[in-house]
Motif scaffolding. Structure first.
Motif, PDB file in Angstrom:
ATOM      1  N   THR B 130       0.832  -1.198   0.000  1.00  0.00           N
ATOM      2  CA  THR B 130       0.000   0.000   0.000  1.00  0.00           C
ATOM      3  C   THR B 130       0.866   1.247   0.000  1.00  0.00           C
ATOM      4  O   THR B 130       1.748   1.386   0.848  1.00  0.00           O
ATOM      5  CB  THR B 130      -0.902   0.011   1.249  1.00  0.00           C
ATOM      6  N   PRO B 131       0.640   2.151  -0.918  1.00  0.00           N
ATOM      7  CA  PRO B 131       1.467   3.359  -0.967  1.00  0.00           C
ATOM      8  C   PRO B 131       1.075   4.367   0.113  1.00  0.00           C
ATOM      9  O   PRO B 131      -0.027   4.310   0.651  1.00  0.00           O
ATOM     10  CB  PRO B 131       1.160   3.924  -2.355  1.00  0.00           C
ATOM     11  N   ASP B 132       1.989   5.282   0.416  1.00  0.00           N
ATOM     12  CA  ASP B 132       1.693   6.342   1.381  1.00  0.00           C
ATOM     13  C   ASP B 132       0.583   7.255   0.854  1.00  0.00           C
ATOM     14  O   ASP B 132      -0.268   7.709   1.578  1.00  0.00           O
ATOM     15  CB  ASP B 132       2.948   7.197   1.635  1.00  0.00           C
ATOM     16  N   VAL B 133       0.664   7.539  -0.408  1.00  0.00           N
ATOM     17  CA  VAL B 133      -0.380   8.354  -1.030  1.00  0.00           C
ATOM     18  C   VAL B 133      -0.887   7.588  -2.257  1.00  0.00           C
ATOM     19  O   VAL B 133      -0.167   6.770  -2.819  1.00  0.00           O
ATOM     20  CB  VAL B 133       0.166   9.723  -1.509  1.00  0.00           C
ATOM     21  N   GLU B 134      -2.128   7.862  -2.635  1.00  0.00           N
ATOM     22  CA  GLU B 134      -2.676   7.146  -3.779  1.00  0.00           C
ATOM     23  C   GLU B 134      -1.917   7.515  -5.051  1.00  0.00           C
ATOM     24  O   GLU B 134      -1.542   8.667  -5.246  1.00  0.00           O
ATOM     25  CB  GLU B 134      -4.153   7.498  -3.935  1.00  0.00           C
ATOM     26  N   ASN B 135      -1.706   6.514  -5.903  1.00  0.00           N
ATOM     27  CA  ASN B 135      -0.982   6.771  -7.145  1.00  0.00           C
ATOM     28  C   ASN B 135      -1.736   7.757  -8.032  1.00  0.00           C
ATOM     29  O   ASN B 135      -2.954   7.805  -8.028  1.00  0.00           O
ATOM     30  CB  ASN B 135      -0.816   5.459  -7.923  1.00  0.00           C
ATOM     31  N   ASP B 136      -0.954   8.516  -8.821  1.00  0.00           N
ATOM     32  CA  ASP B 136      -1.570   9.411  -9.793  1.00  0.00           C
ATOM     33  C   ASP B 136      -2.204   8.612 -10.929  1.00  0.00           C
ATOM     34  O   ASP B 136      -3.077   9.088 -11.613  1.00  0.00           O
ATOM     35  CB  ASP B 136      -0.513  10.335 -10.400  1.00  0.00           C
ATOM     36  N   TYR B 137      -1.679   7.410 -11.149  1.00  0.00           N
ATOM     37  CA  TYR B 137      -2.177   6.603 -12.269  1.00  0.00           C
ATOM     38  C   TYR B 137      -2.123   5.128 -11.899  1.00  0.00           C
ATOM     39  O   TYR B 137      -1.420   4.720 -10.972  1.00  0.00           O
ATOM     40  CB  TYR B 137      -1.352   6.867 -13.537  1.00  0.00           C
ATOM     41  N   ASP B 138      -2.894   4.313 -12.649  1.00  0.00           N
ATOM     42  CA  ASP B 138      -2.959   2.879 -12.378  1.00  0.00           C
ATOM     43  C   ASP B 138      -2.028   2.092 -13.293  1.00  0.00           C
ATOM     44  O   ASP B 138      -1.487   1.059 -12.917  1.00  0.00           O
ATOM     45  CB  ASP B 138      -4.385   2.361 -12.609  1.00  0.00           C
ATOM     46  N   LEU B 139      -1.902   2.565 -14.536  1.00  0.00           N
ATOM     47  CA  LEU B 139      -1.140   1.833 -15.543  1.00  0.00           C
ATOM     48  C   LEU B 139      -0.319   2.821 -16.356  1.00  0.00           C
ATOM     49  O   LEU B 139      -0.681   3.988 -16.467  1.00  0.00           O
ATOM     50  CB  LEU B 139      -2.087   1.087 -16.496  1.00  0.00           C
ATOM     51  N   ILE B 140       0.743   2.314 -16.954  1.00  0.00           N
ATOM     52  CA  ILE B 140       1.593   3.172 -17.787  1.00  0.00           C
ATOM     53  C   ILE B 140       1.508   2.701 -19.238  1.00  0.00           C
ATOM     54  O   ILE B 140       1.635   1.506 -19.517  1.00  0.00           O
ATOM     55  CB  ILE B 140       3.064   3.084 -17.313  1.00  0.00           C
ATOM     56  N   SER B 141       1.278   3.640 -20.143  1.00  0.00           N
ATOM     57  CA  SER B 141       1.372   3.324 -21.572  1.00  0.00           C
ATOM     58  C   SER B 141       2.727   3.820 -22.040  1.00  0.00           C
ATOM     59  O   SER B 141       3.012   5.012 -21.955  1.00  0.00           O
ATOM     60  CB  SER B 141       0.238   4.004 -22.338  1.00  0.00           C
ATOM     61  N   ARG B 142       3.570   2.904 -22.525  1.00  0.00           N
ATOM     62  CA  ARG B 142       4.929   3.313 -22.919  1.00  0.00           C
ATOM     63  C   ARG B 142       5.267   2.805 -24.315  1.00  0.00           C
ATOM     64  O   ARG B 142       4.727   1.866 -24.769  1.00  0.00           O
ATOM     65  CB  ARG B 142       5.967   2.813 -21.937  1.00  0.00           C
TER      66      ARG B 142
END
Lengths: 331, 142
Positions: B130-142
């Protein structure tokens, strides 16, 4: 009601409510990854029955492996290998025919910026080799022989090559197709919320448990950073860029996105993200638009039904189709 | 012990009625339990904040360590040793025997669920927990 009982009931409700909320965060989620088609594929699926989810996710991975067996140029018995060796018409599977059909449409609408028969060009550049080198001009010219409109043609499931030396490579579209097949199996298996991620080629099934999936679009020049975030659901998002698979000679970057019309890596974009209904279309268009460049690439995306996209030009300037206006979040 | 009794008429209905039946001690108890639950919630969250780096080779976990502890880890794959660095809450590949070095160029990862792979050397690195703060995004498109 008796006071002590009332207090106890309240306390129990409070504790149960709090812990239900806490433990509910990870309930009903399956996330598994596997290396398929030379890339890391990750499937995340949500649902009440993790046993069933696990079973459906396994079937989705098996389906992707089956597509790899059909379309990999490194598997001796694949449709692609047999087609590359063929001296005459070659019958292919329905799946391979479907991919070739879409690839030919992208090739035609991109005026040859996309080509399924450039296997020889990809081989001589050999970007993933330990010591990649810029091929000699004569070798490039030779590898381009026979490329272009009409190089490959399809009738039903029969494929013909205009030149027997043409080597077929579906790498720019097959991964997206495999993602679509996995997505379909998840959907057929009753899954309502899931993502299929093949090395950054994404297709989303539903939303992420009541809110949109948040897709970070990787920054082409700042490793580990995102350029923008795209809230998304029930669509495919694919990015092509010059920042991961490349080598440099005398300060010049040579990457894996080769322009079939020049024989050299395209240099009109740093990155292209395509948002489309299916991953095969998004995959193929991301390559085609990257090679076409901002002006023609943007036009192609605007004209293609259901397609939106974003382009980072060589100076880092961002251009996007009208449908993405207001959808992107910038850091 | 003298318990101050509120205007307990035993009458009324709904929330007001319930509140009327409660003594100050009852209310203190409920408040105390509420604070305890909130506290335990925060404590468990904080416990989960210990994000971890998990390295898998061919689907088997070969390393599992905390993201907050700076260290270098060498993991052997079929091509040879890959050196992974954990520093400042991020993880990256420092050196790899693979030909194209895509894993090195991927850069750092530090968010829950993020992946970094060296496909030729059969290694998958992921950040879990569990992160300290919620992620800005769920998945990365690269």
């Amino acid at each position: 009601m008796n006071r002590p009982i009332l207090v106890i009931v309240l306390m129990v409700l409070l504790i149960a409510g709090a812990w239900w909320r806490l433990s509910g965060q990870e309930e009903g989620q399956v996330r598994r990854s596997q290396i398929i088609m030379g890339t890391l594929v990750e499937i995340t699926a949500f649902g009440p029955d993790t046993g069933k989810l696990d079973e459906v996710v396994s079937r989705a991975f098996s389906e992707m492996s089956r597509i790899e067996d059909l379309m990999s140029p490194h598997i001796e018995t694949s449709d692609v290998t047999l087609l590359s060796k063929a001296v005459d018409q070659q019958k292919v599977s329905e799946e391979t025919a479907e991919v070739i059909r879409l690839g030919l449409e992208i090739a035609q609408r991109s005026e040859g910026a996309f080509d399924l028969s450039m296997g020889r060009l990809i081989d001589i550049w050999d970007i993933l080799n330990e010591n990649p080198q810029v091929p000699e001009e004569a070798r490039i010219r030779q590898a381009m022989d026979g490329l272009g409109p009409g190089g490959l043609s399809l009738e039903g499931r029969m494929v013909s090559k205009s030149n027997v030396d043409l080597q077929v490579d579906l790498g720019s579209i097959a991964k997206g197709y495999a993602v679509d097949r996995a997505w379909q199996l998840l959907k057929d298996g009753g899954v309502q919320n899931a993502s299929v991620n093949a090395g950054g080629d994404l297709r989303l099934l539903g939303d992420r448990k009541g809110r949109p999936w948040r897709i970070g679009l990787v920054h082409p020049r700042k490793a580990g950073e995102v350029l923008a975030v795209l809230p998304s659901a029930d669509e495919a998002v694919v990015t092509s860029g010059d920042y991961e698979r490349y080598f440099e000679v005398d300060g010049q970057r040579y990457h894996h996105l080769i322009d079939p019309r020049t024989g050299y890596p395209a240099n009109l974009c740093q990155a292209v993200t395509v948002v489309a209904p299916t991953a095969d279309l998004a995959d193929g268009l991301a390559t085609a638009v990257f090679i076409l460049g901002p002006e023609k690439g943007l036009k192609l995306m605007e004209e293609w039904d259901g397609v939106e996209g974003l382009i980072v030009d060589p100076d880092g300037k961002v251009l996007q189709t009208s449908g993405l206006n207001g959808r992107l979040e910038w850091p | 012990m003298a318990v101050a009794q509120s205007s307990d008429t035993g009458k009324g209905s709904g929330f007001k009625g319930v509140m009327n039946r409660l003594t100050w001690l009852d209310r203190l108890l409920v408040l105390g339990v509420g604070l305890l639950v909130a506290g335990s919630f925060t404590l468990v969250k904080a416990g989960g904040a210990g994000q971890r780096v998990v390295v898998e080779r061919d689907g088997k976990v070969v390393f599992n360590g905390v993201l907050t502890e700076a260290r270098r880890v060498t993991v052997n794959g079929p091509l040879g040793p890959t050196v992974i660095a954990i520093k400042d809450g991020s993880v990256c590949v420092l050196s790899s025997p693979c030909p194209a070095k895509v894993c090195i160029r991927t850069g750092q990862i530090n968010r829950q669920g993020e992946l970094l792979a060296c496909v030729p050397n059969h290694l998958v690195i992921r950040v879990e927990g569990t992160p300290d703060v919620e992620n800005d995004y769920d998945l990365i498109s690269r």
